[in-house]
Design a protein around this motif. Sequence first.
Motif, PDB file in Angstrom:
ATOM      1  N   MET A   1       0.842  -1.199   0.000  1.00 47.14           N
ATOM      2  CA  MET A   1       0.000   0.000   0.000  1.00 47.14           C
ATOM      3  C   MET A   1       0.880   1.253   0.000  1.00 47.14           C
ATOM      4  SD  MET A   1      -2.989   1.088   2.707  1.00 47.14           S
ATOM      5  CE  MET A   1      -1.835   1.364   4.064  1.00 47.14           C
ATOM      6  N   LYS A   2       0.478   2.217  -0.813  1.00 49.63           N
ATOM      7  CA  LYS A   2       1.248   3.450  -0.899  1.00 49.63           C
ATOM      8  C   LYS A   2       0.857   4.415   0.218  1.00 49.63           C
ATOM      9  CE  LYS A   2       2.131   3.334  -5.865  1.00 49.63           C
ATOM     10  NZ  LYS A   2       2.007   4.052  -7.152  1.00 49.63           N
ATOM     11  N   LYS A   3       1.861   5.062   0.800  1.00 52.24           N
ATOM     12  CA  LYS A   3       1.603   6.065   1.821  1.00 52.24           C
ATOM     13  C   LYS A   3       0.942   7.288   1.190  1.00 52.24           C
ATOM     14  CE  LYS A   3       4.750   6.748   5.032  1.00 52.24           C
ATOM     15  NZ  LYS A   3       4.067   6.208   6.225  1.00 52.24           N
ATOM     16  N   LYS A   4       0.087   7.938   1.964  1.00 57.11           N
ATOM     17  CA  LYS A   4      -0.609   9.128   1.486  1.00 57.11           C
ATOM     18  C   LYS A   4       0.132  10.393   1.914  1.00 57.11           C
ATOM     19  CE  LYS A   4      -5.192   6.995   1.548  1.00 57.11           C
ATOM     20  NZ  LYS A   4      -6.570   7.044   2.116  1.00 57.11           N
ATOM     21  N   THR A   5      -0.008  11.426   1.109  1.00 54.94           N
ATOM     22  CA  THR A   5       0.586  12.722   1.430  1.00 54.94           C
ATOM     23  C   THR A   5      -0.260  13.449   2.468  1.00 54.94           C
ATOM     24  OG1 THR A   5       1.447  12.889  -0.823  1.00 54.94           O
ATOM     25  CG2 THR A   5       1.337  14.912   0.466  1.00 54.94           C
ATOM     26  N   SER A   6       0.379  13.935   3.524  1.00 57.04           N
ATOM     27  CA  SER A   6      -0.319  14.727   4.537  1.00 57.04           C
ATOM     28  C   SER A   6      -0.420  16.188   4.108  1.00 57.04           C
ATOM     29  CB  SER A   6       0.409  14.632   5.881  1.00 57.04           C
ATOM     30  OG  SER A   6       0.475  13.299   6.320  1.00 57.04           O
ATOM     31  N   PHE A   7       0.689  16.734   3.587  1.00 57.53           N
ATOM     32  CA  PHE A   7       0.700  18.123   3.104  1.00 57.53           C
ATOM     33  C   PHE A   7       1.969  18.348   2.298  1.00 57.53           C
ATOM     34  CE2 PHE A   7       3.075  18.427   7.068  1.00 57.53           C
ATOM     35  CZ  PHE A   7       4.166  19.209   6.707  1.00 57.53           C
ATOM     36  N   SER A   8       1.984  19.445   1.556  1.00 56.40           N
ATOM     37  CA  SER A   8       3.203  19.910   0.906  1.00 56.40           C
ATOM     38  C   SER A   8       3.259  21.424   1.058  1.00 56.40           C
ATOM     39  CB  SER A   8       3.236  19.516  -0.571  1.00 56.40           C
ATOM     40  OG  SER A   8       2.213  20.172  -1.292  1.00 56.40           O
ATOM     41  N   THR A   9       4.476  21.966   1.107  1.00 58.40           N
ATOM     42  CA  THR A   9       4.629  23.404   1.295  1.00 58.40           C
ATOM     43  C   THR A   9       5.991  23.830   0.778  1.00 58.40           C
ATOM     44  OG1 THR A   9       4.458  25.196   2.933  1.00 58.40           O
ATOM     45  CG2 THR A   9       5.622  23.212   3.624  1.00 58.40           C
TER      46      THR A   9
END
Length: 291
Positions: A1-9
């Motif tokens: 399973m691929k990890k999900k992105t929490s945020f980018s900045t």
Amino acid sequence: MKKKTSFSTKGQKADIGNITIYRMLANRYADKVGPFIFLDHIVPKLSDGVKNSGTGAHPHRGIATLTYVLDGEVEHFDSRGNHQRVHSGGIQWMKAGNGILHDETLNADSQSVNNLMHAFQFWINLPSNIKSEDPEYLAIQSSEVPQQKFAEDKGWLKVIVGAYEDLNSRIPNYSEQFLYHIHLEAGTDFTISLGDKIEVAAFLPSRKTVLNDLEFQAGEFIEFDRTAGEITLQNNEDQATDLLLFGGEEYTEPIAAEGPFVMNSSSGIAEAYRDFYAGKYGTLKHQKGKV
């Protein structure tokens, strides 16, 4: 399973003199990733031939500082008598422990014809029992950094902190932590698996890259969720790209931070300042050019 992105900045500008810096961590979404509580990106710049004056002598306590030099040369001095130069591709690590003064200067590499300056500085929060220990310093040159080449000339991974498969960094681990420099050639990909409850973030210093099917731009800081899973890096461009991947187990002790000190309580911060003003961190004697 691929990890999900929490945020980018993207970072905030925090220039020092003629050096352009973007502060990536802490940011408006996160104040730490595992034990890492600070990241400055010193962006690529051609040296103008004028030697930089450095950051100036300043104290630290309760953390370890880590400078990773992609291009250039960092000269280090501290109040424990350490004085060293680290060249392109090298690392300098300093455990501030119970208090130290240091100064560091980034310039063009005297061992290279490349006049480019490009580096990163991290702060690694120390467990409370390590904060009371005496300072230590390590200078690790490029040839000493563990590296694994990928099959089919897809690129390579350097272990700056922690371990990867059978590779281990010389930098001490006081908790589960890792910092990898991953280089991908054009049109290639790489997948890494991470365990449950591990905090992890990526930073793209130079080119856009696809992470778990989402495209991110150069200069972006991306944090992922804490569930076990994979991160797949894809370089769909016609040039090589680089990525820093770092994190570790959550730092669960209280954090009190002020200026150059990171402790576990406000009283610890007050003590750090008292000891600094009382001269307990020693003195710094500069002898630049003599190593």
